[in-house]
Each structure stands twice: as C-alpha cells, then as structure tokens.
Design a protein around this motif. Sequence first.
Motif, PDB file in Angstrom:
ATOM      1  N   GLU A   1      41.019  14.407  43.318  1.00  0.00           N
ATOM      2  CA  GLU A   1      40.194  15.120  44.575  1.00  0.00           C
ATOM      3  C   GLU A   1      39.121  14.298  44.946  1.00  0.00           C
ATOM      4  O   GLU A   1      38.947  14.149  46.243  1.00  0.00           O
ATOM      5  CB  GLU A   1      39.589  16.459  43.984  1.00  0.00           C
ATOM      6  N   PHE A   2      38.601  13.671  44.198  1.00  0.00           N
ATOM      7  CA  PHE A   2      37.490  12.548  44.389  1.00  0.00           C
ATOM      8  C   PHE A   2      37.792  11.484  45.135  1.00  0.00           C
ATOM      9  O   PHE A   2      37.575  10.991  46.035  1.00  0.00           O
ATOM     10  CB  PHE A   2      36.770  12.086  43.065  1.00  0.00           C
ATOM     11  N   ARG A   3      38.977  10.985  44.903  1.00  0.00           N
ATOM     12  CA  ARG A   3      39.631   9.902  45.476  1.00  0.00           C
ATOM     13  C   ARG A   3      39.998  10.233  46.977  1.00  0.00           C
ATOM     14  O   ARG A   3      39.812   9.487  47.795  1.00  0.00           O
ATOM     15  CB  ARG A   3      40.987   9.202  44.731  1.00  0.00           C
ATOM     16  N   ALA A   4      40.664  11.356  47.107  1.00  0.00           N
ATOM     17  CA  ALA A   4      41.041  11.880  48.471  1.00  0.00           C
ATOM     18  C   ALA A   4      39.808  12.253  49.241  1.00  0.00           C
ATOM     19  O   ALA A   4      39.505  11.659  50.331  1.00  0.00           O
ATOM     20  CB  ALA A   4      41.677  13.236  48.269  1.00  0.00           C
ATOM     21  N   PHE A   5      38.542  12.733  48.523  1.00  0.00           N
ATOM     22  CA  PHE A   5      37.226  12.530  49.460  1.00  0.00           C
ATOM     23  C   PHE A   5      36.620  11.151  49.779  1.00  0.00           C
ATOM     24  O   PHE A   5      36.360  11.036  50.951  1.00  0.00           O
ATOM     25  CB  PHE A   5      36.201  13.350  48.326  1.00  0.00           C
ATOM     26  N   GLU A   6      36.799  10.468  48.870  1.00  0.00           N
ATOM     27  CA  GLU A   6      36.365   9.139  49.056  1.00  0.00           C
ATOM     28  C   GLU A   6      36.979   8.223  49.990  1.00  0.00           C
ATOM     29  O   GLU A   6      36.427   7.681  50.892  1.00  0.00           O
ATOM     30  CB  GLU A   6      36.306   8.182  47.746  1.00  0.00           C
ATOM     31  N   SER A   7      38.255   8.550  49.764  1.00  0.00           N
ATOM     32  CA  SER A   7      39.109   7.815  51.076  1.00  0.00           C
ATOM     33  C   SER A   7      38.904   8.493  52.537  1.00  0.00           C
ATOM     34  O   SER A   7      38.853   7.739  53.479  1.00  0.00           O
ATOM     35  CB  SER A   7      40.606   7.770  50.738  1.00  0.00           C
ATOM     36  N   SER A   8      38.782   9.871  52.473  1.00  0.00           N
ATOM     37  CA  SER A   8      38.674  10.477  53.877  1.00  0.00           C
ATOM     38  C   SER A   8      37.053  10.055  54.389  1.00  0.00           C
ATOM     39  O   SER A   8      37.025   9.943  55.694  1.00  0.00           O
ATOM     40  CB  SER A   8      38.624  11.899  53.582  1.00  0.00           C
ATOM     41  N   HIS A   9      36.234   9.770  53.625  1.00  0.00           N
ATOM     42  CA  HIS A   9      34.877   9.320  53.906  1.00  0.00           C
ATOM     43  C   HIS A   9      34.749   7.772  53.957  1.00  0.00           C
ATOM     44  O   HIS A   9      33.662   7.303  54.663  1.00  0.00           O
ATOM     45  CB  HIS A   9      33.955   9.877  53.094  1.00  0.00           C
ATOM     46  N   ALA A  10      35.525   6.948  53.414  1.00  0.00           N
ATOM     47  CA  ALA A  10      35.434   5.508  53.526  1.00  0.00           C
ATOM     48  C   ALA A  10      35.672   5.063  55.240  1.00  0.00           C
ATOM     49  O   ALA A  10      34.798   4.266  55.421  1.00  0.00           O
ATOM     50  CB  ALA A  10      36.477   4.841  52.705  1.00  0.00           C
ATOM     51  N   GLY A  11      36.429   5.729  55.863  1.00  0.00           N
ATOM     52  CA  GLY A  11      36.760   5.493  57.051  1.00  0.00           C
ATOM     53  C   GLY A  11      35.279   5.712  58.098  1.00  0.00           C
ATOM     54  O   GLY A  11      34.994   4.708  58.756  1.00  0.00           O
TER      55      GLY A  11
END
Length: 120
Positions: free
Chosen positions: A55-65
């Motif tokens: 869940e954290f990785r998904a959140f991080e990748s969605s906000h990395a952009g």
Amino acid sequence: MAAQQSQGIQTLLEAEKEAAKIVQEARQYRVQRLKDARAEAAKEIEQYKQAKEEEFRAFESSHAGTTSSAQSAIDKETEENLQRITNSYEQAKDAVVKKLLDRVMQVQPELHRNLKKLNA
C-alpha cells in the motif's frame, strides 16, 4: 478381603496412572496449541506487514509523479526568474554605472557646517 483391597488399590493406581496420562496429554495439547497460535499470529503479522508495504509503495509511486512534475515546474519557474533578473541586469548596468560615476564626480567642496558656526 485382602485380595479385594489389593485389587481395589490396583484399580486406583491404574486410574491414577490413566489420569496422569490424560493430564500430560492435555498439557502437551495446550503447548502445541500455543505454538500453533504463535505461528499463525506471526504469519498474519507478516501478511499484514506485506499488505501495508505494498500500500505504501503504491501511494509512493502515485505521488512520485506529482513530486517530479512539481519539481520540474519549480525548476522552470526558477530558470525564468533567473533569466528575467539577468535581462534586467544587462539592461540597467550601464545606466547604474553612469549614475554612480556622476555622483562620485560631482564633488562640491564646502566647509563643514560645524566649522561655519565656529567662524561666525
């Protein structure tokens, strides 16, 4: 009667051994259940931990952009501001140097005001 008492004692001893065996089996069962419960809890904890990490990785990748696009926007704005400041400097530097030289060269010698008061 002695044989009957001996047989009764023997029956009691066998019953006591049987009870001890049952108690021992119950203890072993309890210990095994505790081990199983601990193993199951550890497994659930690991699954929960993995789910939260995903869940954290998904959140991080969605906000990395968002972060990289914000960074590029800030970089672009900074570059524009630097260009504007450089242009302003290039346009005004000659006039500023001329004004400074004019002020330095316009020296009008006169007596200090305190010196005039002493002479008067």
